[in-house]
Design a protein around this motif. Structure first.
Motif, PDB file in Angstrom:
ATOM      1  N   ARG A 141      15.304  54.566 -22.218  1.00 24.45           N
ATOM      2  CA  ARG A 141      16.625  54.118 -21.788  1.00 24.45           C
ATOM      3  C   ARG A 141      17.117  52.903 -22.570  1.00 24.45           C
ATOM      4  NH1 ARG A 141      16.028  54.619 -15.173  1.00 24.45           N
ATOM      5  NH2 ARG A 141      16.059  56.911 -15.082  1.00 24.45           N
ATOM      6  N   LEU A 142      16.188  52.094 -23.072  1.00 27.70           N
ATOM      7  CA  LEU A 142      16.587  50.851 -23.720  1.00 27.70           C
ATOM      8  C   LEU A 142      16.613  50.915 -25.242  1.00 27.70           C
ATOM      9  CD1 LEU A 142      14.855  47.996 -21.680  1.00 27.70           C
ATOM     10  CD2 LEU A 142      17.200  48.824 -21.513  1.00 27.70           C
ATOM     11  N   ARG A 143      15.980  51.931 -25.834  1.00 29.34           N
ATOM     12  CA  ARG A 143      15.847  51.887 -27.294  1.00 29.34           C
ATOM     13  C   ARG A 143      17.194  51.931 -28.009  1.00 29.34           C
ATOM     14  NH1 ARG A 143      13.088  57.707 -28.912  1.00 29.34           N
ATOM     15  NH2 ARG A 143      14.701  59.078 -28.090  1.00 29.34           N
ATOM     16  N   ASP A 144      18.218  52.523 -27.411  1.00 34.65           N
ATOM     17  CA  ASP A 144      19.538  52.557 -28.041  1.00 34.65           C
ATOM     18  C   ASP A 144      20.261  51.223 -27.941  1.00 34.65           C
ATOM     19  OD1 ASP A 144      19.250  55.192 -28.800  1.00 34.65           O
ATOM     20  OD2 ASP A 144      20.142  55.985 -26.967  1.00 34.65           O
ATOM     21  N   MET A 163      37.534  54.631 -28.612  1.00 31.23           N
ATOM     22  CA  MET A 163      38.210  54.766 -27.317  1.00 31.23           C
ATOM     23  C   MET A 163      39.096  56.002 -27.298  1.00 31.23           C
ATOM     24  SD  MET A 163      39.005  50.856 -26.071  1.00 31.23           S
ATOM     25  CE  MET A 163      39.465  50.149 -27.642  1.00 31.23           C
ATOM     26  N   LEU A 164      39.765  56.277 -28.410  1.00 32.17           N
ATOM     27  CA  LEU A 164      40.568  57.501 -28.483  1.00 32.17           C
ATOM     28  C   LEU A 164      39.685  58.740 -28.386  1.00 32.17           C
ATOM     29  CD1 LEU A 164      43.110  56.593 -31.321  1.00 32.17           C
ATOM     30  CD2 LEU A 164      43.632  56.946 -28.896  1.00 32.17           C
ATOM     31  N   VAL A 180      29.170  61.326 -33.143  1.00 34.59           N
ATOM     32  CA  VAL A 180      29.668  60.199 -33.936  1.00 34.59           C
ATOM     33  C   VAL A 180      29.961  59.004 -33.042  1.00 34.59           C
ATOM     34  CG1 VAL A 180      31.586  59.414 -35.376  1.00 34.59           C
ATOM     35  CG2 VAL A 180      30.575  61.663 -35.783  1.00 34.59           C
ATOM     36  N   VAL A 181      30.584  59.266 -31.881  1.00 38.60           N
ATOM     37  CA  VAL A 181      30.894  58.190 -30.938  1.00 38.60           C
ATOM     38  C   VAL A 181      29.617  57.477 -30.503  1.00 38.60           C
ATOM     39  CG1 VAL A 181      31.659  57.757 -28.569  1.00 38.60           C
ATOM     40  CG2 VAL A 181      33.077  59.108 -30.102  1.00 38.60           C
ATOM     41  N   GLU A 182      28.572  58.243 -30.206  1.00 35.30           N
ATOM     42  CA  GLU A 182      27.303  57.643 -29.785  1.00 35.30           C
ATOM     43  C   GLU A 182      26.675  56.812 -30.896  1.00 35.30           C
ATOM     44  OE1 GLU A 182      24.589  60.612 -28.201  1.00 35.30           O
ATOM     45  OE2 GLU A 182      24.689  59.524 -26.312  1.00 35.30           O
ATOM     46  N   PHE A 183      26.788  57.285 -32.130  1.00 37.30           N
ATOM     47  CA  PHE A 183      26.115  56.612 -33.233  1.00 37.30           C
ATOM     48  C   PHE A 183      26.805  55.310 -33.634  1.00 37.30           C
ATOM     49  CE2 PHE A 183      25.773  55.850 -37.836  1.00 37.30           C
ATOM     50  CZ  PHE A 183      24.411  55.618 -37.929  1.00 37.30           C
ATOM     51  N   VAL A 184      28.133  55.325 -33.752  1.00 32.69           N
ATOM     52  CA  VAL A 184      28.840  54.176 -34.335  1.00 32.69           C
ATOM     53  C   VAL A 184      29.120  53.082 -33.322  1.00 32.69           C
ATOM     54  CG1 VAL A 184      29.925  55.664 -36.039  1.00 32.69           C
ATOM     55  CG2 VAL A 184      31.162  55.129 -33.934  1.00 32.69           C
ATOM     56  N   GLY A 185      28.964  53.361 -32.036  1.00 30.57           N
ATOM     57  CA  GLY A 185      29.375  52.388 -31.024  1.00 30.57           C
ATOM     58  C   GLY A 185      28.729  51.035 -31.170  1.00 30.57           C
ATOM     59  N   ARG A 186      27.425  50.991 -31.434  1.00 29.11           N
ATOM     60  CA  ARG A 186      26.710  49.719 -31.513  1.00 29.11           C
ATOM     61  C   ARG A 186      27.157  48.866 -32.691  1.00 29.11           C
ATOM     62  NH1 ARG A 186      20.886  50.117 -32.230  1.00 29.11           N
ATOM     63  NH2 ARG A 186      21.455  51.515 -33.925  1.00 29.11           N
ATOM     64  N   LEU A 191      30.984  47.950 -22.952  1.00 29.25           N
ATOM     65  CA  LEU A 191      31.616  48.894 -22.017  1.00 29.25           C
ATOM     66  C   LEU A 191      31.848  50.256 -22.659  1.00 29.25           C
ATOM     67  CD1 LEU A 191      34.174  46.561 -20.208  1.00 29.25           C
ATOM     68  CD2 LEU A 191      32.165  47.660 -19.198  1.00 29.25           C
ATOM     69  N   THR A 192      32.251  50.274 -23.932  1.00 30.52           N
ATOM     70  CA  THR A 192      32.444  51.573 -24.592  1.00 30.52           C
ATOM     71  C   THR A 192      31.112  52.280 -24.821  1.00 30.52           C
ATOM     72  OG1 THR A 192      32.511  50.414 -26.739  1.00 30.52           O
ATOM     73  CG2 THR A 192      34.623  50.958 -25.706  1.00 30.52           C
ATOM     74  N   MET A 193      30.036  51.534 -25.053  1.00 31.89           N
ATOM     75  CA  MET A 193      28.720  52.161 -25.159  1.00 31.89           C
ATOM     76  C   MET A 193      28.305  52.786 -23.830  1.00 31.89           C
ATOM     77  SD  MET A 193      26.524  49.454 -27.489  1.00 31.89           S
ATOM     78  CE  MET A 193      25.013  50.407 -27.278  1.00 31.89           C
ATOM     79  N   ILE A 194      28.519  52.054 -22.734  1.00 30.90           N
ATOM     80  CA  ILE A 194      28.180  52.596 -21.416  1.00 30.90           C
ATOM     81  C   ILE A 194      29.063  53.797 -21.090  1.00 30.90           C
ATOM     82  CG2 ILE A 194      28.035  52.067 -18.955  1.00 30.90           C
ATOM     83  CD1 ILE A 194      27.511  49.171 -19.696  1.00 30.90           C
ATOM     84  N   ALA A 195      30.340  53.749 -21.506  1.00 28.43           N
ATOM     85  CA  ALA A 195      31.241  54.881 -21.271  1.00 28.43           C
ATOM     86  C   ALA A 195      30.752  56.127 -21.989  1.00 28.43           C
ATOM     87  CB  ALA A 195      32.660  54.520 -21.722  1.00 28.43           C
ATOM     88  N   ALA A 196      30.292  55.975 -23.235  1.00 24.71           N
ATOM     89  CA  ALA A 196      29.764  57.123 -23.975  1.00 24.71           C
ATOM     90  C   ALA A 196      28.498  57.662 -23.319  1.00 24.71           C
ATOM     91  CB  ALA A 196      29.482  56.723 -25.420  1.00 24.71           C
ATOM     92  N   MET A 197      27.671  56.775 -22.759  1.00 26.26           N
ATOM     93  CA  MET A 197      26.460  57.220 -22.082  1.00 26.26           C
ATOM     94  C   MET A 197      26.779  57.883 -20.741  1.00 26.26           C
ATOM     95  SD  MET A 197      23.972  53.953 -22.812  1.00 26.26           S
ATOM     96  CE  MET A 197      23.495  53.520 -24.483  1.00 26.26           C
TER      97      MET A 197
END
Length: 429
Positions: free
Chosen positions: A148-151, A327-328, A354-360, A399-405
């Motif tokens: 759960r934390l590695r990302d 966000m879009l 892509v959203v998951e990868f680039v968010g951080r 927040l956007t990372m949590i939204a993607a998760m």
């Protein structure tokens, strides 16, 4: 066949089946040779990776990574010389400076994402892949923490922020690399390699065997249509209405409960914070006693006017384009998953990946400010301080990372009727 023989057959076959965590396709895993991996035939998500010496390999990388992390924290990291004045910092000095400037929240984020979480994940790997006598509950808890934390570890993103900071500071003075800079670079590489060498399914198989299959599954069909679900923690196949996983203890539903509602709520919150995060100053540069506040776009324009075109593009892409497009994209994914969209499933899944990868990577600007505020301490000549906009921008990224998760990518595939795919693809690494 007697009921006992049937049950034993379902127990033996449980490890041969897997529901794709991204598209929910039921797949029967083939024999995977060492050095190969099996991908989902529909969405191409990696299902299983089989490594040579799956215990020794990650152990070696983790021990080397922890040693490099220790060295990186013992010695000076970078130094700067301007007009006869010099400044030198270590990694642990960065949060101290932010706490001194009343930005304890940014110091906490730095310690968590850059130091604590990567180190904790490395320790979890050591304890999980080696034959260490631990209680079953503790081993299961460590596995949940690891996956759960590695990302959330951002050591390599901080390193990128340091490199961007160097380019910014070269216009003001001479930048030198400290003794701990190269151990930190090695730590980033080694911890990434350690994560790659740990397969979730292999780790959980060491902790506890797969629970018995509820019934004989049908390959190439969604698990939901067979009244089955996958445990999001340990990948066990369970009845769709069973909330509690007997293997890892995780509680879940066949689909994440209120996934779209949570995703949209987090998305709108991040959007409301994104506007002031771009308008308010994220950094204050004090030169000869005169403060000069700057926001994200102002910093991009200044870098571009100074001729630092590559750095200006990096900051613009990471801090302006990526959060906006992310966000879009999240909004588009929610629209499509709600049943209103009529787009190709594979295309939408690629957008989600892509959203998951680039968010951080949007955190790079926050780490640039952390390095500058700690290093640029030149008395009355020049000082750099973080501003409120930096904290707001960090909250937008989180927040956007949590939204993607929170978004359940399986919703995108639930209307797909393609049952022709039977076998997963096995690729050599």
């Amino acid at each position: 066949m007697s009921s006992s023989n049937k049950e034993s057959g379902l127990v033996a076959e449980a490890s041969e089946w897997m529901l794709c965590p991204q598209c929910d396709l039921m797949t029967r895993l083939p024999a995977i040779p060492a050095g190969s991996k099996a991908n989902c035939p529909r969405c191409h998500t990696n299902l299983v990776t089989r490594w040579h010496e799956p215990g020794k390999r990650p152990t070696g990388y983790v021990l080397a990574a922890l040693f490099m992390l220790l060295l990186a924290n013992l010695f000076p990291f970078v130094n700067m010389h301007v007009a006869g004045l010099s400044s030198e910092i270590s990694l642990m000095a960065i949060p101290h400076v932010m706490v001194a400037e009343d930005y304890s929240s940014l110091a906490t984020l730095f310690l968590l994402f850059v130091q604590a979480i990567p180190a904790l994940c490395m320790l979890c790997i050591i304890l999980l892949v080696n034959p260490i006598a631990l209680p079953h509950g503790l081993r299961a808890a460590l596995a949940r923490i690891l996956f759960r934390l590695r990302d959330w570890g951002m050591a390599e993103i901080f390193l990128a922020g340091v490199l961007v900071s160097f380019v910014k500071l070269m216009a003001y003075g001479d930048i030198g690399l400290g003794t701990s800079f190269w151990p930190w670079c090695l730590f980033c590489l080694l911890q990434l390699r350690a994560f790659q060498c740990v397969d979730r399914r292999w780790v959980w198989q060491r902790i506890a065997p797969m629970p018995m299959l509820p019934h004989a599954p049908q390959p190439g069909v969604s698990g939901l249509r067979q009244h089955l679900r996958s445990c999001p923690c340990c990948t066990a196949i369970l009845p769709a209405d069973q909330r509690h996983c007997p293997r890892c203890g995780a509680r879940a539903h066949a689909r994440r409960k209120h996934s779209l509602q949570w995703t949209l709520a987090l998305l709108f919150t991040s959007l409301m914070l994104y506007i002031p995060a771009n308008v308010m100053p994220i950094m204050i540069t004090e030169t000869l006693g005169t403060p000069y506040p700057s926001n994200i776009m102002g910093g991009v324009i200044l870098l571009w006017s100074d001729g630092s075109y590559p750095v200006a593009l990096v900051i613009f892409i990471a801090s302006i384009m990526v959060p906006s497009l992310k966000m879009l994209a999240i909004g588009w994914l929610c629209w499509d998953a709600s049943g209103r969209g009529r787009h190709d499933r594979e295309k939408m899944h690629r957008i989600y990946e892509v959203v998951e990868f680039v968010g951080r990577w949007s955190m790079i600007d926050v780490f640039v400010i952390a390095v500058l505020s700690a290093l640029v301490r030149m008395g009355r000549l020049m000082n750099v301080y973080p501003a409120l906009g930096a904290l707001l921008f960090a909250l937008v990224v989180i927040l956007t990372m949590i939204a993607a998760m929170a978004f359940d990518s399986r919703l995108t595939w639930d209307r797909t009727q393609d049952n022709r795919i039977k076998e997963p693809r096995v690729d050599g690494k």
